[in-house]
Design an enzyme around this catalytic site. Structure first.
Site, PDB file in Angstrom:
ATOM      1  N   GLY A  29       3.527   1.048   7.510  1.00 19.62           N
ATOM      2  CA  GLY A  29       3.658   2.309   8.230  1.00 19.62           C
ATOM      3  C   GLY A  29       3.432   2.228   9.720  1.00 19.62           C
ATOM      4  N   HIS A  78       8.760   6.596  13.760  1.00 20.22           N
ATOM      5  CA  HIS A  78       8.384   7.228  12.495  1.00 20.22           C
ATOM      6  C   HIS A  78       8.536   8.743  12.636  1.00 20.22           C
ATOM      7  CE1 HIS A  78       5.172   7.695   9.074  1.00 20.22           C
ATOM      8  NE2 HIS A  78       6.276   8.391   8.844  1.00 20.22           N
ATOM      9  N   ASP A  93      -1.314  -9.117   2.280  1.00 19.88           N
ATOM     10  CA  ASP A  93      -2.413 -10.011   2.653  1.00 19.88           C
ATOM     11  C   ASP A  93      -3.714  -9.689   1.932  1.00 19.88           C
ATOM     12  OD1 ASP A  93      -0.855 -11.578   4.296  1.00 19.88           O
ATOM     13  OD2 ASP A  93      -1.403 -10.507   6.141  1.00 19.88           O
ATOM     14  N   SER A 135       0.833  -1.202   0.000  1.00 22.42           N
ATOM     15  CA  SER A 135       0.000   0.000   0.000  1.00 22.42           C
ATOM     16  C   SER A 135       0.871   1.256   0.000  1.00 22.42           C
ATOM     17  CB  SER A 135      -0.957  -0.034   1.191  1.00 22.42           C
ATOM     18  OG  SER A 135      -1.862  -1.115   1.063  1.00 22.42           O
ATOM     19  N   HIS A 193      22.538  17.042  14.652  1.00 19.88           N
ATOM     20  CA  HIS A 193      23.660  16.299  15.211  1.00 19.88           C
ATOM     21  C   HIS A 193      23.333  15.611  16.524  1.00 19.88           C
ATOM     22  CE1 HIS A 193      24.455  19.191  18.483  1.00 19.88           C
ATOM     23  NE2 HIS A 193      23.980  20.090  17.618  1.00 19.88           N
TER      24      HIS A 193
END
Length: 205
Positions: free
Chosen positions: A68, A144, A35, A11, A135
């Site tokens: 995701g 995420h 699936d 997806s 940094h």
């Protein structure tokens, strides 16, 4: 590294992962597993079976989890690791990666990302389009960082957390595991309690 790549999930997020893999030009063949039995192809790439078929391809394919949802992605990657799967790191050619940056297996770095020096990013992370990580950051596993999010220096983000589109994290801030930071939120102090945080400055709701 193998010459074929199998992406779990066909997806939205999986398609972007596949696009990056094609841009990298390191694999002769790229395939999807999904699936959804009605899905036969995505982005012009063949869907060759359901997710559980991945374990039949451990010897002949690199395998990447293109899902995701942080928790689901983590669960699948952990099972693959237990079975000895070869899990690559995907980096878009237009990303900028500084010196002494560490990236772990299953992490994807998308177009326009900048990761500055001495930052460590765990496994199975999504560093999404146009985000910046400055940094000495520590991004733990299965985080995420959404498109356009910006993290200043010496930020720590705990495992499984999600930073929404356009969110900002000030320097020297720690965010605990499994938090959600809403789109456009600005985090200026440590987040120590699991929850959903929104607003400027970000507050728990």
């Amino acid at each position: 590294m193998k010459n074929k790549l199998l992406i779990i999930g066909a997806s939205g997020h999986g398609k972007v992962v596949a696009d990056i893999a094609l841009e990298m030009n390191k694999w002769e063949k790229v395939y999807f597993l999904d699936d959804n039995e009605k899905m036969k192809s995505s982005l012009g790439i063949e869907v060759i079976g359901k997710v559980d078929k991945a374990f039949a391809h451990l010897n002949d394919c690199d395998i990447f989890v293109g899902i995701g949802n942080n928790a689901i992605r983590g669960r699948i990657q952990e099972k693959l690791e237990e079975e000895g799967a070869s899990i690559p790191i995907l980096i878009h050619p237009d990303a900028v990666i500084g010196e002494q940056v560490e990236l772990a297996a299953g992490t994807v770095v998308m177009a326009g990302v900048i990761i500055n020096c001495c930052t460590k990013i765990g496994k199975g992370c999504i560093i999404n389009t146009g985000s910046t990580i400055d940094h000495d950051n520590l991004i733990e596993d299965y985080v995420h960082i959404s498109p356009g999010a910006h993290l200043a220096g010496t930020v720590k983000v705990g495992e499984g957390s999600w930073l929404g589109v356009g969110s900002i994290v000030s320097n020297n801030v720690n965010i605990t595991s499994r938090c959600q930071v809403g789109a456009g939120a600005v985090v200026v102090r440590d987040i120590t309690e699991v929850g959903i945080y929104v607003g400027v400055p970000a507050r728990r709701v």
